[in-house]
Structures are given as structure tokens and as C-alpha cells.
Design an enzyme around this catalytic site. Structure first.
Site, PDB file in Angstrom:
ATOM      1  N   ARG A   1       7.886 -22.305   9.689  1.00 40.53           N
ATOM      2  CA  ARG A   1       8.755 -23.472   9.485  1.00 40.53           C
ATOM      3  C   ARG A   1      10.194 -23.034   9.719  1.00 40.53           C
ATOM      4  NH1 ARG A   1       7.371 -26.064   4.163  1.00 40.53           N
ATOM      5  NH2 ARG A   1       8.182 -24.054   3.576  1.00 40.53           N
TER       6      ARG A   1
ATOM      7  N   LYS B   1      -5.162  -8.240   3.660  1.00 41.00           N
ATOM      8  CA  LYS B   1      -5.491  -8.179   2.253  1.00 41.00           C
ATOM      9  C   LYS B   1      -4.360  -8.792   1.429  1.00 41.00           C
ATOM     10  CE  LYS B   1      -4.138  -4.111   0.158  1.00 41.00           C
ATOM     11  NZ  LYS B   1      -2.730  -4.339  -0.005  1.00 41.00           N
TER      12      LYS B   1
ATOM     13  N   LYS C   1      -5.582   4.360  10.270  1.00 39.03           N
ATOM     14  CA  LYS C   1      -4.884   5.646  10.289  1.00 39.03           C
ATOM     15  C   LYS C   1      -5.774   6.694  10.937  1.00 39.03           C
ATOM     16  CE  LYS C   1      -2.256   4.787   6.046  1.00 39.03           C
ATOM     17  NZ  LYS C   1      -0.837   4.855   6.289  1.00 39.03           N
TER      18      LYS C   1
ATOM     19  N   GLU D   1       2.629   7.311  -4.308  1.00 38.05           N
ATOM     20  CA  GLU D   1       3.795   6.802  -3.583  1.00 38.05           C
ATOM     21  C   GLU D   1       5.038   7.099  -4.409  1.00 38.05           C
ATOM     22  OE1 GLU D   1       3.131   2.900  -1.372  1.00 38.05           O
ATOM     23  OE2 GLU D   1       1.820   2.720  -3.098  1.00 38.05           O
TER      24      GLU D   1
ATOM     25  N   ASP E   1      -4.449  -3.862  -5.672  1.00 36.73           N
ATOM     26  CA  ASP E   1      -3.599  -3.662  -4.498  1.00 36.73           C
ATOM     27  C   ASP E   1      -4.140  -2.572  -3.583  1.00 36.73           C
ATOM     28  OD1 ASP E   1      -1.339  -3.952  -2.833  1.00 36.73           O
ATOM     29  OD2 ASP E   1      -0.278  -2.335  -3.870  1.00 36.73           O
TER      30      ASP E   1
ATOM     31  N   HIS F   1      -8.192   0.302   0.054  1.00 38.36           N
ATOM     32  CA  HIS F   1      -7.963   1.611   0.675  1.00 38.36           C
ATOM     33  C   HIS F   1      -8.792   2.732   0.027  1.00 38.36           C
ATOM     34  CE1 HIS F   1      -4.791  -0.711   2.267  1.00 38.36           C
ATOM     35  NE2 HIS F   1      -3.838  -0.388   1.426  1.00 38.36           N
TER      36      HIS F   1
ATOM     37  N   LYS G   1       2.599   4.227  -8.163  1.00 39.03           N
ATOM     38  CA  LYS G   1       3.967   4.101  -7.615  1.00 39.03           C
ATOM     39  C   LYS G   1       4.880   4.989  -8.447  1.00 39.03           C
ATOM     40  CE  LYS G   1       3.234   0.096  -5.199  1.00 39.03           C
ATOM     41  NZ  LYS G   1       3.160   0.140  -3.740  1.00 39.03           N
TER      42      LYS G   1
HETATM   43  C1  BG6 Z   1      -0.360  -1.565   0.927  1.00 41.81           C
HETATM   44  C2  BG6 Z   1      -0.025  -1.886  -0.506  1.00 41.81           C
HETATM   45  O1  BG6 Z   1      -1.649  -2.004   1.228  1.00 41.81           O
HETATM   46  O2  BG6 Z   1      -0.289  -0.164   1.132  1.00 41.81           O
HETATM   47  C3  BG6 Z   1       1.333  -1.337  -0.874  1.00 41.81           C
HETATM   48  O3  BG6 Z   1      -0.013  -3.290  -0.689  1.00 41.81           O
HETATM   49  C4  BG6 Z   1       1.427   0.141  -0.524  1.00 41.81           C
HETATM   50  O4  BG6 Z   1       1.612  -1.537  -2.257  1.00 41.81           O
HETATM   51  C5  BG6 Z   1       1.000   0.373   0.914  1.00 41.81           C
HETATM   52  O5  BG6 Z   1       2.777   0.542  -0.704  1.00 41.81           O
HETATM   53  C6  BG6 Z   1       0.958   1.854   1.235  1.00 41.81           C
HETATM   54  O6  BG6 Z   1       0.658   2.036   2.588  1.00 41.81           O
HETATM   55  P1  BG6 Z   1       0.947   3.410   3.300  1.00 41.81           P
HETATM   56  O7  BG6 Z   1       0.426   3.230   4.672  1.00 41.81           O
HETATM   57  O8  BG6 Z   1       2.443   3.616   3.239  1.00 41.81           O
HETATM   58  O9  BG6 Z   1       0.244   4.468   2.522  1.00 41.81           O
END
Ligand code: BG6
Length: 515
Positions: A70, A178, A212, A246, A265, A270, A368
Site C-alpha cells: 500500500r 515463518k 545455509k 546471538e 522463534d 531452525h 539473545k
Molecule cells: C530468525 C529469527 O529466524 O533468525 C531471529 O526470527 C534471529 O530472531 C534470526 O535473529 C537469526 O538468523 P541468523 O541467520 O542470523 O542466525
């Protein structure tokens, strides 16, 4: 790979064997329709990936990006400026005017909201027009939008007749980002609404971890060697640790993250996909279905601990220091409610109930604001039952470990005991390292590049299907239920989660690897 090779030259080459998967494959003429084209994902990942694909000569002639959003843009020029900015800022390959000119010639934009029937009719007319230019009307619809909008957009695509290609040989596909639902029930609802518009073979669920290179290398390492597979069982493996740490916080994603938390998440998708690749049996071939069957068997064999609260840890970061910088706590992040009980860290002990893995704990942790960014899978082998060395030396020998580092510093490390140089029989653990960057000259393509190309080629190998998604929720739902009335334990930013995460392993005589 000759990156400068033009796609049409490859197609004309009579010596090219199309069955040879090592040759770069180029899709048939098609369009990629991006819903949510002004959003973060499109700007940071999708458009740059498309530009990089174009730059490597991997897109078909006449390939079209169609933006749907939009925006009251009067001219497609404004859309082109947005796309060019995203490509210039975030693409990995250098900017080349001629590549951009080819892409820009086929950019299209549809202005409208998701509940606007007219906008979808305009989209249909636009795709017809592109088909009339010589293609078969093939198009992939990328839903880079909040999940709450999925049903509306799917319904609109259905009503506008966009789920089916207008000409023989053409295809229509959908790409879903996702989260694939919030729990098993919503995932099933989502799968049903997708199924009403698209055949299962045309549905591509993106779990970017599968794109990856290092994740795909798990299969190469396991099934391309004689060395590892014989000891890849409960007879030799003590435990498996999967870490996704992370250093970043949740940034400006509170609106999304606070209703989700770490388990939904990144574990539901993953980490469980990683577990499935580590634990699966050898597929009969590398066909998508053969791999999916094996992954699914693992996902369905996952067992939760008897007492979930005792064998899982949920944490939430408080203010602290990460990489020399003071950072705020989760509850002070913009948009997070002051009393939020959403977790930013989880540690979970799972089992896989089959002959190969019975009794082997799979420890998963993700969080995180950890000390640093690292994703790795570690296979921890059992200690040798008899060590014919001096007792003091025996203490210097830990378990053998095979560590697959997925990011950063992608590579594989093997840890084993070795003699210390000298006149006595002294032994100590050492590591042997393989680094992607040193062994290969080719840079790995970005995950989205690989995945977008695979969608356009119709290759579903790297995409989880509905049954995998549902099996994963069957693992996550009981956890969420057990955690529902609990508060996450605080951990200071810059630490490896709450102390309870250490205790989880210590109570079983183990420690987390220092990742
Ligand atoms: C995403 C999550 O799927 O993967 C995020 O929603 C996360 O919260 C991210 O930061 C991490 O991805 P990568 O490729 O940086 O490990």
C-alpha cells in the site's frame, strides 16, 4: 562456477547435460511477486538476494519482480528507486549498471491493501500481460507479511484465480515465511488455507537455516565419509549439544517477538531442523521426498523430558555488557510491556526414541544477548572406557568431540587426545580445524539466494513441508503449556543464559561446550 556465463548461452549449449547438478541451473521465465515489499525482510534479504542472483547470471531473461504494497506511488520509478536502494545497500556482489538495467526493465508495482479485490485483479491482469510477453505466466508469490495477513492474501489469490498458471508448462508457487503458526492448531489451520489454493508441491516454507551452506554440509559430512557414520550412534555418542547464540537483542522487533519468544522463534524451526539433520538415517537419495521422510521420522521420535520444568530453562535478559557495550534489559526494549514474561533464552533436553539414539540427550540452547554470536552443533563422544595412561594425564583428556560451526567462522573441529612432545608419555586434548574460508575459494551464497533460486526452479529439497512443521509443533506445544504460568529466569546480558542452564547439564554430569 563461471559467474559471468549468460543463462541463454548455457541453455543453447548442446554439450550441457541437464542432469548434471553441478552446473548452475536457470529457471524458466517467471515473476516473483513480493507481498510486503517495503518491509525489512524484503529490503535486507530478498531484493539483495535477487540482485545477486541476477549478477551471477542465474535468473532467466525477462525475470520480473512485482511489488505489492500500500504505497501511493504514482510511478513505477519510485518502486524502482526502493529496489535499487535495497540492492545497492545490502547485496553481496558488486553493483553493475548493466545488471541493474536488465532487472529494472521488468520491475512492476501494484498499489493496494490485502483486502482490496481490485488490487488483486490488477495483479492478475499484470501477470497475464507478462505471460503475453512470451512466458507461460509462471509466478511465485512471496508472503513476506505478518502471519495474521496470510489467510486474507491466500483467499484473495484464490478468488483472483492466481493459484493456477494460465498456460501449459507454467506454474504458480507460494513462499511462506515463518512463523508457520503459533502452535499445532494454528499451524494446521494455516496449512489448510494454503492447501485450498496451492498443491503441496507448489508450497515453499522458508526456514532460512536450511539455505545455509554449512547446514547442508551436515549431510555431506555424515553421508559422504566413512569416518563418522559408524560412531554416530548411542554406542559411541554421549550427548549432542546444539547452540544458537546471538549477541544482539530484539532490536525493534518487540511487536513480533514479545508474542513469540525464543522457543517459537528459533527452536520450532531452525533448531529442530538441525536436530533432524543430525539424527536422521541416510536417505535413499537426495530427492526432496527421500530427505523429508527421514527428517520426519526423527521429528516424530523426539521425546520430551518427564518433568519439563526440571529439564528445561527459560531466561530473559536484563541490562548488561555485550562486546564492551552497555545494553538495556529486555523489559526496557522499546515496545516490550514492563511485565512481559516472554523468554529470550531457552535450554532444553530432548531425546530421540529410536534404536540409534535411545538414551542420548540432545541439549538445545538458544538465546539473545549472549556473549557472542555462534551457531554450532557438537557431537560429544563417550569417554574411552579404559585409558592406559598416568592418572594425572587421564584428567587432561576430555571426551572426543566433533563440532560443526555453522556461523560465524564456518568449519568443523575435531577434538581428540594426543601425545605431548617430549620424553614422557604425556597426553592432552588438541583440536584439528577445517575452515571453509581456507579450504574453498568460492564464497558461500547467502541463504536467501539459494532458497529463492530453488523456489523458481521448483526444487523443494531445502523446504520443510506441512508434516514437518506440525511434528515440530508437537514438540513445542507441551513445553509452552508447561511454561505458561512461569516467569523466565533473569540473566545478565553478555552471559550464557541463567545459571540454571549450567545446572541443567551439571545435574547430569556434563557441561556446555565453551562455544
Ligand atoms: C530468525 C529469527 O529466524 O533468525 C531471529 O526470527 C534471529 O530472531 C534470526 O535473529 C537469526 O538468523 P541468523 O541467520 O542470523 O542466525
Amino acid at each position: 562456477m563461471n559467474q559471468a556465463t549468460a543463462p541463454d548461452r548455457q541453455e543453447d549449449n548442446p554439450l550441457r547435460d541437464v542432469r548434471d547438478r553441478r552446473l548452475p541451473r536457470v529457471p524458466d521465465p517467471c515473476a516473483l511477486v513480493i507481498f510486503g515489499v517495503t518491509g525489512d525482510l524484503a529490503q535486507k534479504k530478498l531484493i539483495p538476494a535477487i540482485y545477486d542472483l541476477a549478477n551471477r547470471g542465474l535468473l532467466p531473461p525477462g525475470f520480473s519482480i512485482v511489488g505489492f504494497a500500500r504505497r501511493d506511488w504514482t510511478a513505477e520509478r519510485e518502486f524502482a528507486a526502493l529496489v535499487a536502494h535495497a540492492a545497492r545497500t545490502n547485496a553481496r556482489t558488486p553493483w553493475r549498471d548493466e545488471v541493474w538495467a536488465r532487472l529494472a526493465a521488468h520491475l512492476r508495482f501494484v498499489n493496494g491493501s490485502f483486502d482490496d479485490d481490485e488490487a488483486f485483479k490488477a495483479l492478475a491482469a499484470m501477470l497475464d500481460g507478462l505471460a503475453a510477453d512470451g512466458g507461460a505466466g509462471s509466478a511465485a508469490f512471496y508472503l513476506s507479511i505478518p502471519p495474521s495477513s496470510f489467510p486474507t492474501v491466500l483467499d484473495q489469490l484464490n478468488r483472483a484465480g492466481l493459484g493456477e498458471a494460465p498456460r501449459p508448462g507454467g506454474w504458480r508457487r507460494v513462499i511462506v515465511e515463518k512463523p508457520f503458526g503459533h502452535d499445532l492448531e494454528s499451524a494446521r489451520r494455516l496449512n489448510t488455507s494454503i492447501d485450498q489454493v496451492f498443491a503441496p508441491r507448489d508450497v515453499f516454507r522458508i526456514d532460512h537455516y536450511l539455505g545455509k551452506e554449512t547446514v547442508q554440509n551436515i549431510l555431506a559430512l555424515r553421508f559422504g565419509n566413512t569416518l563418522f557414520e559408524p560412531v554416530w550412534t548411542s554406542h559411541f555418542v554421549d550427548s549432542v549439544q546444539i547452540t544458537m547464540a546471538e549477541d544482539v537483542g530484539i532490536g525493534r522487533r518487540a511487536a513480533f517477538y514479545d508474542s513469540v519468544g525464543t522457543a517459537r522463534d528459533v527452536v520450532q524451526n531452525h533448531l529442530l531442523q538441525l536436530l533432524a539433520l543430525i539424527a536422521m538415517e541416510e536417505p535413499t537419495s537426495f530427492d526432496p521426498d527421500a530427505i523429508r521422510v527421514e527428517k520426519l521420522k526423527v521429528l516424530r521420535a523426539i521425546t520430551l523430558p518427564g518433568d519439563i520444568r526440571l529439564h528445561t530453562v527459560r531466561g530473559q535478559y536484563t541490562a548488561g555488557w555485550v562486546a564492551g557495550e552497555h545494553v538495556s534489559g529486555y523489559l526496557s526494549e522499546p515496545g516490550v510491556p514492563a511485565d512481559s514474561t516472554t523468554e529470550t533464552f531457552v535450554a532444553i533436553r530432548l531425546g530421540v526414541q529410536n534404536r540409534r539414539w535411545v538414551g542420548v540427550p540432545f541439549y538445545l540452547r538458544a538465546g539473545k544477548r549472549m556473549p557472542r554470536r555462534v551457531t554450532e552443533v557438537a557431537i560429544i563422544f563417550q569417554r574411552n572406557p579404559h585409558l592406559p595412561f598416568d592418572p594425572a594425564d587421564v584428567e587432561m583428556l576430555g571426551n572426543n568431540q566433533l563440532v560443526m560451526r555453522l556461523q560465524p567462522d564456518e568449519g568443523v573441529t575435531l577434538k581428540f587426545g594426543s601425545k605431548v612432545p617430549g620424553t614422557t608419555m604425556e597426553v592432552r586434548d588438541i583440536t584439528m580445524d577445517f575452515q571453509y574460508g581456507e579450504s574453498f575459494t568460492e564464497a558461500s551464497p547467502e541463504a536467501y539466494e539459494r532458497l529463492v533460486l530453488d523456489v523458481l526452479l521448483g526444487d523443494r529439497t531445502l523446504f520443510p513441508d506441512a508434516s514437518e512443521v506440525e511434528a515440530s509443533w508437537q514438540v513445542i506445544d507441551p513445553l509452552e503449556e508447561a511454561w505458561a504460568q512461569t516467569r523466565p529466569e533473569p540473566y545478565r546480558a553478555g552471559r550464557w543464559g541463567p545459571h540454571a542452564a549450567e545446572e541443567l547439564l551439571a545435574s547430569e554430569g556434563r557441561t556446555w561446550r565453551r562455544a
